[in-house]
Design a protein around this motif. Structure first.
Motif, PDB file in Angstrom:
ATOM      1  N   LYS A  65      41.976  43.375  47.431  1.00 57.86           N
ATOM      2  CA  LYS A  65      41.869  42.641  48.686  1.00 57.86           C
ATOM      3  C   LYS A  65      42.346  41.201  48.497  1.00 57.86           C
ATOM      4  N   VAL A  66      42.836  40.610  49.577  1.00 52.23           N
ATOM      5  CA  VAL A  66      43.330  39.243  49.529  1.00 52.23           C
ATOM      6  C   VAL A  66      42.215  38.267  49.889  1.00 52.23           C
ATOM      7  N   PHE A  67      42.112  37.199  49.108  1.00 51.61           N
ATOM      8  CA  PHE A  67      41.158  36.130  49.356  1.00 51.61           C
ATOM      9  C   PHE A  67      41.903  34.795  49.372  1.00 51.61           C
ATOM     10  N   TYR A  68      41.265  33.798  49.980  1.00 55.09           N
ATOM     11  CA  TYR A  68      41.856  32.462  50.048  1.00 55.09           C
ATOM     12  C   TYR A  68      40.855  31.441  49.518  1.00 55.09           C
ATOM     13  N   GLN A  69      41.306  30.635  48.560  1.00 51.59           N
ATOM     14  CA  GLN A  69      40.496  29.513  48.099  1.00 51.59           C
ATOM     15  C   GLN A  69      41.007  28.279  48.844  1.00 51.59           C
ATOM     16  N   VAL A  70      40.129  27.692  49.647  1.00 51.79           N
ATOM     17  CA  VAL A  70      40.522  26.622  50.562  1.00 51.79           C
ATOM     18  C   VAL A  70      39.870  25.313  50.121  1.00 51.79           C
ATOM     19  N   TYR A  71      40.682  24.254  50.043  1.00 46.43           N
ATOM     20  CA  TYR A  71      40.233  22.955  49.563  1.00 46.43           C
ATOM     21  C   TYR A  71      40.292  21.942  50.707  1.00 46.43           C
ATOM     22  N   SER A  87      49.209  24.353  53.495  1.00 46.46           N
ATOM     23  CA  SER A  87      50.213  25.323  53.054  1.00 46.46           C
ATOM     24  C   SER A  87      49.676  25.966  51.786  1.00 46.46           C
ATOM     25  N   GLU A  88      50.318  27.039  51.357  1.00 51.68           N
ATOM     26  CA  GLU A  88      50.016  27.616  50.049  1.00 51.68           C
ATOM     27  C   GLU A  88      50.365  26.579  48.991  1.00 51.68           C
ATOM     28  N   ASP A  89      49.438  26.287  48.088  1.00 55.25           N
ATOM     29  CA  ASP A  89      49.574  25.296  47.016  1.00 55.25           C
ATOM     30  C   ASP A  89      49.538  23.850  47.506  1.00 55.25           C
ATOM     31  N   GLY A  90      49.531  23.609  48.814  1.00 55.09           N
ATOM     32  CA  GLY A  90      49.396  22.256  49.345  1.00 55.09           C
ATOM     33  C   GLY A  90      50.712  21.520  49.487  1.00 55.09           C
ATOM     34  N   TYR A  91      50.961  20.977  50.677  1.00 55.40           N
ATOM     35  CA  TYR A  91      52.220  20.268  50.957  1.00 55.40           C
ATOM     36  C   TYR A  91      51.953  18.767  50.948  1.00 55.40           C
ATOM     37  N   ILE A  92      52.533  18.070  49.975  1.00 55.69           N
ATOM     38  CA  ILE A  92      52.316  16.632  49.846  1.00 55.69           C
ATOM     39  C   ILE A  92      53.517  15.842  50.361  1.00 55.69           C
ATOM     40  N   GLY A  93      54.507  16.529  50.939  1.00 53.92           N
ATOM     41  CA  GLY A  93      55.603  15.837  51.612  1.00 53.92           C
ATOM     42  C   GLY A  93      55.076  15.053  52.806  1.00 53.92           C
ATOM     43  N   PHE A  94      55.826  14.029  53.234  1.00 50.29           N
ATOM     44  CA  PHE A  94      55.330  13.141  54.275  1.00 50.29           C
ATOM     45  C   PHE A  94      56.456  12.711  55.206  1.00 50.29           C
ATOM     46  N   ILE A  95      56.082  12.314  56.399  1.00 50.73           N
ATOM     47  CA  ILE A  95      57.005  11.692  57.337  1.00 50.73           C
ATOM     48  C   ILE A  95      56.753  10.188  57.289  1.00 50.73           C
ATOM     49  N   SER A 142      49.001  21.766  44.095  1.00 57.43           N
ATOM     50  CA  SER A 142      48.504  22.526  42.944  1.00 57.43           C
ATOM     51  C   SER A 142      48.441  24.010  43.274  1.00 57.43           C
ATOM     52  N   GLY A 143      48.900  24.823  42.333  1.00 58.20           N
ATOM     53  CA  GLY A 143      48.805  26.277  42.483  1.00 58.20           C
ATOM     54  C   GLY A 143      47.701  26.881  41.641  1.00 58.20           C
ATOM     55  N   GLN A 144      46.845  26.047  41.081  1.00 58.04           N
ATOM     56  CA  GLN A 144      45.783  26.539  40.197  1.00 58.04           C
ATOM     57  C   GLN A 144      44.482  26.745  40.963  1.00 58.04           C
ATOM     58  N   LEU A 145      43.855  27.876  40.716  1.00 56.24           N
ATOM     59  CA  LEU A 145      42.547  28.148  41.292  1.00 56.24           C
ATOM     60  C   LEU A 145      41.465  27.417  40.500  1.00 56.24           C
ATOM     61  N   VAL A 146      40.417  27.003  41.203  1.00 53.61           N
ATOM     62  CA  VAL A 146      39.203  26.520  40.544  1.00 53.61           C
ATOM     63  C   VAL A 146      38.346  27.751  40.289  1.00 53.61           C
ATOM     64  N   ARG A 147      38.196  28.114  39.045  1.00 50.97           N
ATOM     65  CA  ARG A 147      37.577  29.400  38.712  1.00 50.97           C
ATOM     66  C   ARG A 147      36.053  29.335  38.761  1.00 50.97           C
ATOM     67  N   ASP A 148      35.461  30.480  39.109  1.00 47.37           N
ATOM     68  CA  ASP A 148      34.015  30.594  39.230  1.00 47.37           C
ATOM     69  C   ASP A 148      33.601  31.946  38.671  1.00 47.37           C
ATOM     70  N   ASN A 158      45.019  28.307  48.137  1.00 48.74           N
ATOM     71  CA  ASN A 158      45.694  29.240  47.241  1.00 48.74           C
ATOM     72  C   ASN A 158      45.188  30.639  47.560  1.00 48.74           C
ATOM     73  N   SER A 159      46.052  31.622  47.473  1.00 49.27           N
ATOM     74  CA  SER A 159      45.652  32.999  47.732  1.00 49.27           C
ATOM     75  C   SER A 159      45.539  33.761  46.410  1.00 49.27           C
ATOM     76  N   TYR A 160      44.705  34.786  46.392  1.00 45.50           N
ATOM     77  CA  TYR A 160      44.548  35.606  45.196  1.00 45.50           C
ATOM     78  C   TYR A 160      44.016  36.969  45.626  1.00 45.50           C
ATOM     79  N   LYS A 161      44.107  37.930  44.714  1.00 40.27           N
ATOM     80  CA  LYS A 161      43.621  39.271  44.996  1.00 40.27           C
ATOM     81  C   LYS A 161      42.370  39.564  44.193  1.00 40.27           C
ATOM     82  N   GLY A 162      41.508  40.379  44.756  1.00 37.50           N
ATOM     83  CA  GLY A 162      40.257  40.723  44.092  1.00 37.50           C
ATOM     84  C   GLY A 162      40.493  41.397  42.759  1.00 37.50           C
TER      85      GLY A 162
END
Length: 273
Positions: free
Chosen positions: A21-27, A56-64, A168-174, A265-269
């Motif tokens: 299953k797909v999960f989302y870690q949201v910061y 966005s996936e991995d976070g978008y740090i671009g700016f206007i 960042s594309g790294q998950l904070v693991r638990d 970031n998205s991840y699978k179970g």
């Protein structure tokens, strides 16, 4: 012994039920000095306005970057950096780009979208590998070589987008499987700036002298202040979308948890923790 066996059985059951299953870690981030308006995080001084939407996936740090003045403003890329947990990354890399364009005699298929900062209008849609708007044009191709410019000129009362990095594309693991693979969403994990797993910022150098003299700096800092893991069904909803009154409604999937103050970031179970 029986209690340990029961806990092990529950943990195994959670792993099996979540597998695939797909999960989302949201910061959620703190962004001191910013205000939220026009679907963006906005920093502003007497010279400029800097706008972000991190979602966005991995976070978008671009700016206007908007020039508020009546004269040309110059962003100096060799002195502009993305800084993550104290490590600085260059915005200027002195690169050359080669790209091939199709020169077509047909009608352009591009669509102009009205409204302010519609660059982010579709940011909250769920990414798909299917591109329904793929253009197929016939014509003569030409290759263009462009050299990266170390200075970005922004005319009076106009803006440009500057982007280079994802956050960042790294998950904070638990190790708590119930937290990592929730049925709906996990209990929020909160952080202060002192214990945040990620502190990041853009340091933007600019001047009104195209020779690079009299530099000024804008520093936009962020840090992760909250983390929540979501099951897919809790993060996404289906909506009807209709471009114009005469168009047929189509089903679209959007993130109902999205915000310019957040990224994911998205991840699978069974595969990430």
């Amino acid at each position: 012994i029986m209690r340990k066996l029961l806990l092990a059985a529950i943990a195994a059951s959670l792993m099996l039920s979540s597998c695939g299953k797909v999960f989302y870690q949201v910061y959620t981030v703190e962004a001191p000095g910013s205000i939220e308006k026009e679907n963006a995080l906005v920093y502003e001084n007497e010279d400029c306005k800097v706008m972000y939407n991190l979602w966005s996936e991995d976070g978008y740090i671009g700016f206007i970057f908007k020039n508020k003045t009546d004269k040309d403003l110059f962003v100096i890329l060799p002195q502009t950096f993305f800084i993550k947990n104290g490590v600085a990354f260059d915005y200027y890399k002195n690169r050359e780009y080669s790209k091939t364009e199709i020169v077509s005699s047909g009608v352009s298929l591009g669509i102009a979208v009205s409204g302010k900062y519609d660059l982010w209008r579709d940011r909250y849609g769920v990414p798909s590998s299917l591109n329904a708007n793929e253009n197929r044009q016939r014509g003569v191709s030409k290759t263009i070589v462009e050299k990266e410019n170390p200075i970005v000129c922004i005319p009076p009362h106009s803006s440009k987008e500057i982007s280079e990095y994802l956050i960042s594309g790294q998950l904070v693991r638990d190790c708590n499987k119930k937290q990592a693979y929730p049925r709906k969403k996990s209990i929020p994990v909160t952080y202060s700036k002192d214990d945040s797993p990620l502190i990041f910022k853009n340091r933007i150098a600019y001047t009104f002298d195209n020779s690079g003299k009299d530099l000024k700096y804008v520093e936009n800092e962020f840090w992760i202040s909250e983390l929540i893991n979501y099951a897919k069904k809790e993060a996404i909803s289906k909506k009807k979308y209709q471009e114009c009154e005469s168009d047929v409604e189509v089903d679209t999937y959007v993130f109902k948890i999205a915000s310019p103050y957040k990224f994911y970031n998205s991840y699978k179970g069974g595969s990430a923790f």
